[in-house]
Write an enzyme that holds these catalytic residues in place. Structure first.
Site, PDB file in Angstrom:
ATOM      1  N   HIS A 237      14.787  18.410   7.198  1.00 44.52           N
ATOM      2  CA  HIS A 237      14.886  17.081   6.579  1.00 44.52           C
ATOM      3  C   HIS A 237      14.455  16.034   7.612  1.00 44.52           C
ATOM      4  O   HIS A 237      14.878  16.094   8.759  1.00 44.52           O
ATOM      5  CB  HIS A 237      16.336  16.839   6.150  1.00 44.52           C
ATOM      6  CG  HIS A 237      16.523  15.607   5.321  1.00 44.52           C
ATOM      7  ND1 HIS A 237      16.545  14.340   5.867  1.00 44.52           N
ATOM      8  CD2 HIS A 237      16.677  15.443   3.996  1.00 44.52           C
ATOM      9  CE1 HIS A 237      16.724  13.454   4.901  1.00 44.52           C
ATOM     10  NE2 HIS A 237      16.807  14.095   3.748  1.00 44.52           N
ATOM     11  N   CYS A 275      11.299  14.207   1.989  1.00 42.40           N
ATOM     12  CA  CYS A 275      12.224  13.167   1.516  1.00 42.40           C
ATOM     13  C   CYS A 275      11.517  11.820   1.559  1.00 42.40           C
ATOM     14  O   CYS A 275      11.296  11.258   2.639  1.00 42.40           O
ATOM     15  CB  CYS A 275      13.488  13.144   2.361  1.00 42.40           C
ATOM     16  SG  CYS A 275      14.601  11.791   1.927  1.00 42.40           S
ATOM     17  N   HIS A 302      13.078  15.534  -2.061  1.00 40.74           N
ATOM     18  CA  HIS A 302      14.033  14.463  -2.386  1.00 40.74           C
ATOM     19  C   HIS A 302      13.229  13.252  -2.809  1.00 40.74           C
ATOM     20  O   HIS A 302      12.440  12.735  -2.016  1.00 40.74           O
ATOM     21  CB  HIS A 302      14.821  14.034  -1.139  1.00 40.74           C
ATOM     22  CG  HIS A 302      15.800  15.043  -0.643  1.00 40.74           C
ATOM     23  ND1 HIS A 302      16.512  14.862   0.523  1.00 40.74           N
ATOM     24  CD2 HIS A 302      16.214  16.221  -1.159  1.00 40.74           C
ATOM     25  CE1 HIS A 302      17.317  15.900   0.702  1.00 40.74           C
ATOM     26  NE2 HIS A 302      17.152  16.737  -0.301  1.00 40.74           N
ATOM     27  N   ASP A 355      17.146  11.639  -5.002  1.00 41.55           N
ATOM     28  CA  ASP A 355      17.978  11.441  -3.824  1.00 41.55           C
ATOM     29  C   ASP A 355      18.725  10.130  -4.028  1.00 41.55           C
ATOM     30  O   ASP A 355      18.112   9.089  -4.230  1.00 41.55           O
ATOM     31  CB  ASP A 355      17.101  11.370  -2.570  1.00 41.55           C
ATOM     32  CG  ASP A 355      17.916  11.474  -1.300  1.00 41.55           C
ATOM     33  OD1 ASP A 355      18.920  12.200  -1.303  1.00 41.55           O
ATOM     34  OD2 ASP A 355      17.549  10.832  -0.299  1.00 41.55           O
ATOM     35  N   HIS A 356      20.004  10.216  -4.002  1.00 43.86           N
ATOM     36  CA  HIS A 356      20.866   9.039  -4.195  1.00 43.86           C
ATOM     37  C   HIS A 356      20.624   8.393  -5.563  1.00 43.86           C
ATOM     38  O   HIS A 356      19.718   8.772  -6.298  1.00 43.86           O
ATOM     39  CB  HIS A 356      20.662   7.990  -3.100  1.00 43.86           C
ATOM     40  CG  HIS A 356      20.825   8.547  -1.722  1.00 43.86           C
ATOM     41  ND1 HIS A 356      20.620   7.802  -0.597  1.00 43.86           N
ATOM     42  CD2 HIS A 356      21.187   9.775  -1.288  1.00 43.86           C
ATOM     43  CE1 HIS A 356      20.838   8.544   0.473  1.00 43.86           C
ATOM     44  NE2 HIS A 356      21.166   9.746   0.080  1.00 43.86           N
ATOM     45  N   TYR A 374      25.890   9.046  -4.120  1.00 44.02           N
ATOM     46  CA  TYR A 374      25.874  10.150  -5.084  1.00 44.02           C
ATOM     47  C   TYR A 374      26.757   9.934  -6.317  1.00 44.02           C
ATOM     48  O   TYR A 374      27.481  10.832  -6.743  1.00 44.02           O
ATOM     49  CB  TYR A 374      26.234  11.467  -4.392  1.00 44.02           C
ATOM     50  CG  TYR A 374      25.144  11.904  -3.449  1.00 44.02           C
ATOM     51  CD1 TYR A 374      24.088  12.690  -3.901  1.00 44.02           C
ATOM     52  CD2 TYR A 374      25.130  11.481  -2.123  1.00 44.02           C
ATOM     53  CE1 TYR A 374      23.066  13.065  -3.043  1.00 44.02           C
ATOM     54  CE2 TYR A 374      24.102  11.845  -1.255  1.00 44.02           C
ATOM     55  CZ  TYR A 374      23.077  12.637  -1.725  1.00 44.02           C
ATOM     56  OH  TYR A 374      22.061  13.005  -0.887  1.00 44.02           O
TER      57      TYR A 374
HETATM   58  C1  DNO Z   1      21.560  12.099   2.518  1.00 42.45           C
HETATM   59  C2  DNO Z   1      20.847  13.367   2.659  1.00 42.45           C
HETATM   60  C3  DNO Z   1      20.825  13.894   4.080  1.00 42.45           C
HETATM   61  C4  DNO Z   1      20.530  15.378   4.059  1.00 42.45           C
HETATM   62  C5  DNO Z   1      20.627  16.045   5.388  1.00 42.45           C
HETATM   63  C6  DNO Z   1      19.937  17.365   5.353  1.00 42.45           C
HETATM   64  O1  DNO Z   1      21.948  11.755   1.442  1.00 42.45           O
HETATM   65  O2  DNO Z   1      19.564  13.300   2.160  1.00 42.45           O
HETATM   66  O3  DNO Z   1      22.015  13.645   4.689  1.00 42.45           O
HETATM   67  O4  DNO Z   1      21.401  16.052   3.216  1.00 42.45           O
HETATM   68  O5  DNO Z   1      20.100  15.270   6.389  1.00 42.45           O
HETATM   69  O6  DNO Z   1      20.232  18.107   6.480  1.00 42.45           O
END
Ligand code: DNO
Length: 399
Positions: A237, A275, A302, A355-356, A374
């Site tokens: 990530h 991401c 993501h 993501d989020h 989340y």
């Molecule tokens: C936040 C996430 C990150 C992710 C980690 C993966 O919401 O996208 O914290 O889970 O960095 O290791």
């Protein structure tokens, strides 16, 4: 094989305030989850992995992606009992592979996983988003942590604004701000004290970006063979945000960094978690270009936007708004997915998750999400928009 990416959602396990049944109604089929209850660095027990997998399956969903198996600080710094922790990591990968879970996300961010300064940033429509403000972060660094040399990382104007911000905060507000900054580890409260935190930072005194990259390479050399043997694909990530914080090196922030990472072990097992929210904070990251360049090495996706502002702050914009051009990114991802379908690499179907999401509507009445960013309804909205985007783009193809 499908020409669309699989839709996923993150689930923080039985303690999550969002249930699997709710995620299923949101339309997701693949789950991103982790055994957050296992302390960082310890091997994951096989029976716990199988129990989690089966609980997800019982809800009509599939545990597709492990997010994350955290990398212990001893491995990143290559100090103390890092060899035992690497061995534990290999063991966990073996067991996950044996349980049929084939994508494992991890990160190599020193000390802190991600950094935000506002967890309840109110948008004009009343929704709440996460935000990063360098002035507030400077206040944490300069006046709460009192890190020697911190003033060199900010402009004089930012330092002055940080002073004004800090002086205006009550003791209670300061404490809450400090707690929130130290606690931002997704899915787990490490309960770090300032002393723990300072000790963690101190371990990086001699570690610059080149050394950290070397430590990542040594880690990959040790775990990629285990991942290959287990049929598991590792997905790093990127740094969030993608720049140095607290004077720490950050090594997964740009396309050049990603190039270095994939070159460290020439194996499909050594891949990336793409991401857009993290990489998108830098205007110089060409996100669709990264998809085209790293194609088959992308193992998890993501999708999220950010709104970058001129003062160096950013907030998490609605998924189809803000500075990130998600339609262009999804367009590139769909081209990658079609090429995977042509090569019939079934194991490699792309999976994304929103993501989020913003806190909206009935999210305000629900118990707080397991982790900031989340909430259920905000992510439901994001997933629905992204579903429409990929279906629309796929339907509009003329070739
Ligand atoms: C936040 C996430 C990150 C992710 C980690 C993966 O919401 O996208 O914290 O889970 O960095 O290791």
């Amino acid at each position: 094989m499908a020409i669309l990416m699989e839709e996923g959602m993150r689930w923080f396990g039985p303690a999550d305030t969002v249930t699997l049944a709710e995620l299923r109604q949101a339309g997701a089929t693949g789950i991103f989850s982790a055994l957050h209850e296992i302390p960082y660095g310890e091997p994951w027990p096989m029976d716990a992995i199988v129990a989690r997998r089966d609980a997800i399956a019982a809800a009509g969903l599939t545990w597709r992606v492990v997010e994350s198996v955290p990398v212990h600080e001893s491995i990143k710094t290559r100090t103390g009992d890092y060899a035992r922790h690497i061995e534990n990591y290999r063991l966990t990968l073996e067991r996950l592979g044996a349980a049929g879970i084939r994508i494992v996300v991890y990160n190599f961010m020193p000390v802190m996983d991600w950094v935000r300064t506002d967890l309840h940033h109110r948008l004009p429509d009343g929704a709440e988003a996460l935000r990063y403000d360098p002035v507030k972060f400077a206040a944490f660094d300069l006046f709460a942590l009192q890190r020697p040399g911190a003033e060199r990382d900010f402009t004089p104007a930012q330092c002055a604004a940080a002073r004004t911000f800090w002086d205006a905060q009550s003791t209670v507000a300061r404490d809450a701000f400090i707690r929130q900054t130290l606690d931002l580890f997704p899915g787990v409260r490490l309960g770090l004290t300032f002393d723990d935190f300072r000790a963690m930072l101190a371990r990086y005194r001699e570690i610059d970006a080149a050394t950290l990259k070397q430590n990542l390479q040594l880690f990959l050399r040790a775990v990629v063979p285990a991942a290959e043997a287990a049929g598991v694909r590792l997905a790093i990530h990127p740094d969030d945000p993608p720049f140095s914080v607290l004077g720490l090196p950050r090594i997964v922030s740009t396309a050049a960094d990603l190039r270095d990472v994939v070159a460290m072990a020439d194996s499909p097992a050594n891949g990336i978690c793409f991401c857009t929210g993290s990489l998108g904070v830098r205007a110089d990251n060409d996100l669709a270009g990264i998809v085209r360049e790293f194609g088959t090495r992308i193992h998890a996706v993501h999708l999220r936007s950010v709104q970058r502002d001129d003062d160096g702050s950013f907030f998490e914009a609605a998924h189809l708004e803000g500075s990130v051009d998600l339609p262009a990114v999804v367009h590139a991802l769909l081209a990658e997915q079609r090429s995977r379908a042509r090569t019939k690499d079934r194991a490699a179907r792309l999976i994304f998750r929103p993501d989020h999401g913003h806190v909206i509507l009935d999210d305000f009445k629900r118990p707080a999400p397991a982790c900031p960013g989340y909430p259920l309804i905000g992510r439901l909205r994001a997933l629905a928009e992204l579903r429409g985007l990929q279906l629309g783009l796929a339907a509009a193809r003329s070739d």
